[in-house]
Design a protein around this motif. Structure first.
Motif, mmCIF file in Angstrom:
data_model
loop_
_atom_site.group_PDB
_atom_site.id
_atom_site.type_symbol
_atom_site.label_atom_id
_atom_site.label_comp_id
_atom_site.label_asym_id
_atom_site.label_seq_id
_atom_site.Cartn_x
_atom_site.Cartn_y
_atom_site.Cartn_z
ATOM 1 N N ASP A 283 48.330 117.529 10.000
ATOM 2 C CA ASP A 283 49.353 117.004 9.094
ATOM 3 C C ASP A 283 48.739 116.231 7.931
ATOM 4 O O ASP A 283 48.932 116.571 6.763
ATOM 5 C CB ASP A 283 50.288 116.087 9.897
ATOM 6 N N SER A 284 47.958 115.186 8.252
ATOM 7 C CA SER A 284 47.515 114.246 7.225
ATOM 8 C C SER A 284 46.459 114.833 6.281
ATOM 9 O O SER A 284 46.469 114.561 5.080
ATOM 10 C CB SER A 284 46.970 112.977 7.878
ATOM 11 N N LYS A 285 45.574 115.651 6.808
ATOM 12 C CA LYS A 285 44.472 116.158 5.990
ATOM 13 C C LYS A 285 44.747 117.517 5.349
ATOM 14 O O LYS A 285 44.137 117.864 4.330
ATOM 15 C CB LYS A 285 43.196 116.250 6.823
ATOM 16 N N HIS A 288 49.931 117.994 4.310
ATOM 17 C CA HIS A 288 50.394 117.220 3.158
ATOM 18 C C HIS A 288 49.610 117.535 1.889
ATOM 19 O O HIS A 288 50.064 117.214 0.785
ATOM 20 C CB HIS A 288 50.304 115.725 3.456
#
Length: 524
Positions: A283-285, A288
């Protein structure tokens, strides 16, 4: 088979297709798996073997010939698509309304309260990428000694500061004060401390991130398990998501690779209960940042690890792989996407088959609790009966064959039952009607009484099929009297296999069909 340990792994944002209401969230057509699978760096043979591409609606790959897991998908009932809402629903809590978001930044009144409480000013105050914000505001933060405050499409308040300017403990204290202020209509899901280090333009975020999440409004899977003395080991940001409640041990991680290494370490331990893992890098790397190839490489790395992990599982271990929402890196949006999530389950000796589309993520938490005999009041429907090593299809065929022996001159409705004894023997029965009505015996009772009379005392499963003129139809379930007798003599964990009439079987338990059943032992 009794379960001693469950390893529940959340691939953060690994959605497998848009939900029917995705358009209302701006996510029509989103399909994280489809986008990622297009990358030349995508390789997932172990997820495929578990049944990933056997799941309805999946695209981007070919199903394998012989899956080894139980597979299905779950829809989100909650009114949102963020991390908190998704994980809470997985654990049994439905959030009817989405948590507040701030696409234009936080209101001045909120920032003024936070500045007054912390004694320092703020910078930025708008949605921003976590790496971009420290690049663009890092130098100003060091000079002014203010906090960088930013948000995202999620319900989050994030505070970033260089460790040389605002020490870690001080940043945490500032975030605790912000958490107290962000309540009521401004009760964001998480307040996140985001320390960074380095020199311009090469600032990097440290591994000392800390989340201050709202506590779930009602009991979760973690509460139920811990209350009954089971271990609840939280790897990654799981503990933060639940405000630490119901967690017996918190194990923070710095990356997916770190999380997988720590999961391997827990596998070597002797414990009874749940190991709940979040792998946030997807998700974060990558999600998004619309990094399709990066996401694909991360899935490939996980899949490689997964193959080795499955081999090391013990006989009484269960693995469940799922997700908390989508974040399609192949769309223009950098926000989470409203998608179905996969459910892939594996244990040694499991009978591979599909469990269809579940109405809510909460079925996952309900299932975990059911495996340990707790959580009767949690939301959701358990599919733990589908995780057995019983050959449901073969037992159903024996039940259908028993229909031919039925004596049903009055109703014309024939029923067959096949009762699997613990020693492996199958005892069949059919319904026998009477003009006097009360002497009529249902197929289930016929099989059970027959088995008892032959000295059988322990039972594993019963399959039931019924229909007019000897043709199996959907909807034939044990009557109330049969349910009670089966409960008394077979126990609440007895598997009940029902014919759906479409070539598929439904597997449930007596606990599901007869909640709070009783036996003579209850009164002794």
């Amino acid at each position: 088979m009794k379960t001693k340990r469950v390893f529940l792994i959340v691939l953060d944002s690994f959605g497998i297709g848009a939900l029917p209401d995705a358009a209302a969230f701006g996510d029509e057509g989103s399909h994280t798996l489809k986008s990622v699978a297009r990358s030349p760096f995508f390789s997932a043979p172990n997820l495929t073997k578990l049944g990933l591409f056997h799941i309805e609606g999946t695209e981007g790959g070919q199903p394998c010939g012989s899956p080894v897991g139980v597979y299905g998908r779950a829809a989100e009932c909650s009114g949102g698509k963020d991390t908190i809402v998704g994980h809470w629903e997985l654990a049994g809590v439905i959030s009817e309304r989405p948590m507040p978001t701030y696409p234009s930044g936080f209101p001045d009144e909120i920032l003024r309260k936070i500045e007054a409480a912390t004694g320092i000013g703020t910078l930025c105050n708008r949605p921003y990428s976590g790496t971009d914000v420290i690049r663009d505001f890092g130098e100003e933060q060091k000079k002014t000694r203010k906090m960088i405050v930013y948000t995202s499409a999620d319900s989050v308040y994030q505070a970033a500061a260089h460790g040389d300017v605002i020490p870690l403990d001080t940043l945490y204290a500032y975030c605790e004060k912000a958490r107290e202020i962000l309540c009521g209509e401004h009760a964001v899901g998480r307040v996140i401390a985001r320390p960074f280090t380095g020199e311009y333009p090469h600032y990097t975020r440290t591994a000392d991130r800390h989340d201050y999440a709202l506590e779930p409004p009602s009991d979760t899977m973690l509460d139920e398990l811990s209350r009954h003395g089971y271990e609840t080991i939280a790897i990654g940001k799981i503990s933060d998501i639940f405000g630490g409640r119901g967690v017996s041990r918190r194990i923070p991680t710095a990356s997916n690779a770190d999380g997988l290494a720590k999961t391997d370490a827990v596998l070597e331990e002797d414990f009874e209960g749940l190991c709940f893992v979040n792998l946030v890098d997807f998700d974060s790397k990558f999600g998004h940042r619309n990094d399709v190839d990066g996401y694909a490489k991360a899935i490939t790395a996980f899949d490689t690890w997964l193959g080795g992990f499955m081999k090391k599982l013990k006989e009484d271990d269960l693995l469940i792989v799922t997700a908390d929402h989508g974040c399609d890196p192949g769309t223009e949006s950098t926000d989470h996407s409203r998608e179905y999530v996969p459910i892939l389950a594996y244990r040694k000796g499991i009978r591979p088959h599909g469990i269809g589309t579940r109405d809510t993520f909460a079925d996952v938490g309900k299932t975990v609790c059911s495996l340990f005999g707790v959580g009767e009041t949690l939301t959701g429907q358990s599919f733990h009966a589908a995780l057995s090593d019983v050959d449901a299809a073969a037992l159903m065929e024996q039940a259908k064959a028993a229909m031919a022996n039925a004596y049903a001159p009055y109703s014309g409705y024939t029923v067959g039952a096949a009762l699997l004894c613990e020693d492996g023997e199958v005892v069949t029965g059919c319904n026998v009607e009477s003009a006097a009505f009360s002497p009529t015996s249902c197929a289930e009772r016929t099989a059970l009484v027959k088995a008892i009379s032959e000295g059988k005392r322990r039972f594993t499963a019963i399959a039931v099929a019924g229909g007019r003129r000897g043709v199996s139809e959907t909807g034939c379930t044990p009557c109330g009297v049969c349910r009670q007798l089966l409960y008394e003599l077979g126990g609440g964990e007895l598997l009940v296999i029902l014919d759906r009439g479409d070539g598929q079987t439904e597997i449930t338990t007596l606990n599901d069909l007869l909640p709070r059943g009783f036996s003579g032992k209850t009164f002794l």
